[in-house]
Design a protein around this motif. Sequence first.
Motif, PDB file in Angstrom:
ATOM      1  N   CYS A  54       0.838  -1.209   0.000  1.00  0.00           N
ATOM      2  CA  CYS A  54       0.000   0.000   0.000  1.00  0.00           C
ATOM      3  C   CYS A  54       0.872   1.258   0.000  1.00  0.00           C
ATOM      4  O   CYS A  54       0.567   2.235  -0.694  1.00  0.00           O
ATOM      5  CB  CYS A  54      -0.921  -0.005   1.212  1.00  0.00           C
ATOM      6  N   ILE A  72      -7.556   7.432  -9.170  1.00  0.00           N
ATOM      7  CA  ILE A  72      -8.642   6.584  -9.700  1.00  0.00           C
ATOM      8  C   ILE A  72      -9.681   7.453 -10.390  1.00  0.00           C
ATOM      9  O   ILE A  72     -10.121   8.469  -9.827  1.00  0.00           O
ATOM     10  CB  ILE A  72      -9.328   5.800  -8.554  1.00  0.00           C
ATOM     11  N   ILE A 123     -11.169  -1.272  -4.650  1.00  0.00           N
ATOM     12  CA  ILE A 123      -9.715  -1.020  -4.668  1.00  0.00           C
ATOM     13  C   ILE A 123      -9.257  -0.571  -3.284  1.00  0.00           C
ATOM     14  O   ILE A 123      -8.210  -0.993  -2.787  1.00  0.00           O
ATOM     15  CB  ILE A 123      -9.373   0.076  -5.717  1.00  0.00           C
ATOM     16  N   GLU A 124     -10.058   0.302  -2.660  1.00  0.00           N
ATOM     17  CA  GLU A 124      -9.708   0.794  -1.318  1.00  0.00           C
ATOM     18  C   GLU A 124      -9.644  -0.361  -0.320  1.00  0.00           C
ATOM     19  O   GLU A 124      -8.770  -0.399   0.548  1.00  0.00           O
ATOM     20  CB  GLU A 124     -10.723   1.844  -0.855  1.00  0.00           C
ATOM     21  N   LEU A 127      -6.389  -2.275  -0.861  1.00  0.00           N
ATOM     22  CA  LEU A 127      -5.233  -1.516  -0.370  1.00  0.00           C
ATOM     23  C   LEU A 127      -5.229  -1.422   1.156  1.00  0.00           C
ATOM     24  O   LEU A 127      -4.169  -1.411   1.777  1.00  0.00           O
ATOM     25  CB  LEU A 127      -5.235  -0.114  -0.997  1.00  0.00           C
ATOM     26  N   VAL A 282     -12.350  -6.415 -10.739  1.00  0.00           N
ATOM     27  CA  VAL A 282     -11.433  -6.651  -9.611  1.00  0.00           C
ATOM     28  C   VAL A 282     -11.409  -8.121  -9.191  1.00  0.00           C
ATOM     29  O   VAL A 282     -10.453  -8.569  -8.568  1.00  0.00           O
ATOM     30  CB  VAL A 282     -11.787  -5.800  -8.370  1.00  0.00           C
ATOM     31  N   HIS A 288      -6.636  -7.359 -10.256  1.00  0.00           N
ATOM     32  CA  HIS A 288      -5.620  -7.242  -9.202  1.00  0.00           C
ATOM     33  C   HIS A 288      -4.369  -6.552  -9.740  1.00  0.00           C
ATOM     34  O   HIS A 288      -3.881  -5.586  -9.167  1.00  0.00           O
ATOM     35  CB  HIS A 288      -5.221  -8.634  -8.690  1.00  0.00           C
ATOM     36  N   CYS A 292      -5.722  -2.388  -9.990  1.00  0.00           N
ATOM     37  CA  CYS A 292      -5.256  -1.948  -8.677  1.00  0.00           C
ATOM     38  C   CYS A 292      -3.732  -1.758  -8.624  1.00  0.00           C
ATOM     39  O   CYS A 292      -3.247  -0.646  -8.789  1.00  0.00           O
ATOM     40  CB  CYS A 292      -5.726  -2.941  -7.611  1.00  0.00           C
ATOM     41  N   TYR A 293      -2.988  -2.834  -8.423  1.00  0.00           N
ATOM     42  CA  TYR A 293      -1.589  -2.665  -8.011  1.00  0.00           C
ATOM     43  C   TYR A 293      -0.645  -2.076  -9.069  1.00  0.00           C
ATOM     44  O   TYR A 293       0.074  -1.113  -8.794  1.00  0.00           O
ATOM     45  CB  TYR A 293      -1.038  -3.995  -7.491  1.00  0.00           C
ATOM     46  N   THR A 302      -5.625   5.171 -12.827  1.00  0.00           N
ATOM     47  CA  THR A 302      -6.295   3.941 -13.264  1.00  0.00           C
ATOM     48  C   THR A 302      -7.800   4.168 -13.372  1.00  0.00           C
ATOM     49  O   THR A 302      -8.386   4.842 -12.531  1.00  0.00           O
ATOM     50  CB  THR A 302      -5.965   2.753 -12.324  1.00  0.00           C
TER      51      THR A 302
END
Length: 630
Positions: A54, A72, A123-124, A127, A282, A288, A292-293, A302
């Motif tokens: 994170c 985002i 996403i939150e 993370l 997701v 993933h 996200c990452y 993103t």
Amino acid sequence: MSYEEVYKNWQDDPEAFWMNAAEAIDWVKPPSKALFDENAPLYEWYADAKVNACYNAVDRHVENGRGEQTAIIFDSPITHTKREISYVELRNRVANLAGALRAKGVEKGDRVIIYMPMVPEAIEAMLACARLGAVHSVVFGGFAANELAVRIDDATPKAIIAASCGLEPGRVVHYKPLLDGAIELATHKPDFCVILQREQEVAELIEGRDYNWHGFQYGVEPAECVPVEGNHPAYILYTSGTTGAPKGVVRHTAGHLVALNWTMKNIYNVDPGDVWWAASDVGWVVGHSYICYGPLVHGNTTVVFEGKPVGTPDAGTFWRVIEEHNVKSFFTAPTAFRAVKREDPTGEFVKKYDLSCLGQVFLAGERADPDTIIWAQDHLKKPIIDHWWQTELGYPGVCNPVGIELMDVKLGSPSVPLPGFDIDILDDEGHKMPAGELGAIAIKLPLPPGTLPTLWNAEDRFKSSYLKTFPGYYETGDAGMIDDDGYLYIMARTDDVINVAGHRLSTGAMEEVLAAHPDVAECAVIGVTDQLKGQLPMGFVCLNNGATISDDDVTKECVQLVREKIGPVAAFKMCTVVDRLPKTRSGKILRGTMVKIADGEDYKMPATIDDPVILDEIREALTKIGYPKG
């Protein structure tokens, strides 16, 4: 540097290559070396480092003065919602959620299941787990209760984070009753659940177990990033196993940060600050790695998109999002493009938008048939890059490395192996096959950083599933060939290579021929059991919108085409027109299930199926051509 030089650099000194790539990550304690091979064939990367995913995805960008950059972009044509979240806002939201989870007892190493639709909160949640060193397992939102229950029992989560509902065009998917049903079915019970209430459907909360997303976070102390070991699991992602029980693919923290960060520029050709869009979910590995990452660690913006390629509201949605949000690099599945092409065969919708911001398009998830690529090339006038990878690998193993150099595109090939991937084509005995010959695609061990080191609580199954067939190799389960230029062709899953009277034939090659028919929007070829020849190919075709040809004519022409292009050896004589093909929610065609129906065998309803009714339609179409036999 050219691709050849970069690949040779890795070949000559893999250790130096991956230590060099690791310099782009912010370490609490840097690794002493890249590869840890003491426990081969179970390999680990950067195992003795200390790091937090994170921190690398969020906090460091804020600390480096980029907090105001958008992290985002949320775009939901289904709810007519658009919003942007900056890196500083993302940090605050994630730290608060992590603080609330910690206050309820979630700590490093605990598992948390996430069952969410395509909203930024998903996403939150990922993370926030990474911030605490908790191991998240995202289960595709709307997955059936019994499938969710199996995953709850395998991962034994302390908490589940879910939404009240998901939204499909024209319908609400009720997540909360599915979640309640799953917890009831599961032997393991989570301590608590956090529910994001969406205004489209407010769910009933169970007193003492369920907490409202906002109220849950009220007045808590935000959490700092917890350093974890390099080989600490970042997440578990279940991939449907052929034996029925899902396989929990594990991803170690350090390797996945290094590898994903490396790919953002070298493969996908984006610089920090550029807008990147992976139109996936997701719940899948693409979500993933590349919603996200990957983009956040690299400092990109993103796009989180809640919609469909067609019908929200039309076949121009992709192009609207790209124009409006200034997307530089775009990634989707071939099935999405086929849906767009079926609605808009002449590309009328493409012309309505200015796509000058777009550098290139990437396709993955299943074979990209040349016909779809040609359609996209003709209308988008951009490089269309097919590439290949798997849930297990976590990121591309074979791709045209656009950020290093754009190599020649060969239709039907995802191009060349990337650094870290030494790929051979093997026969059933494990001997290397000559160029141009069809065989099993296998990757020499060790696999590179960021790929799966094992399966969750199932080391023996990991070895038997992937390492047993070809000692010293990882077995991909895909079949294909390598040409004289070193380009790989993925022809089918190894189960989809059919044996017709002793000839090994690829159903993928036949699908390529059918897809080239001007009236065919989409197709699938399966191998059905035959007393005489062992197996025979059978084709299913869906027609373009507005096609005027009769079903009889189109099937005759398809049979003729396969005869011309592949030859009588294919023994391709059975073809039927269907309205749609059975698929998983990520767009993979359920060929195995179709084979069982045609062969008259019992089958288990696939957990990932998008619409079970389609199987009845397939059964009906098969009856018309005399299947199943007897």
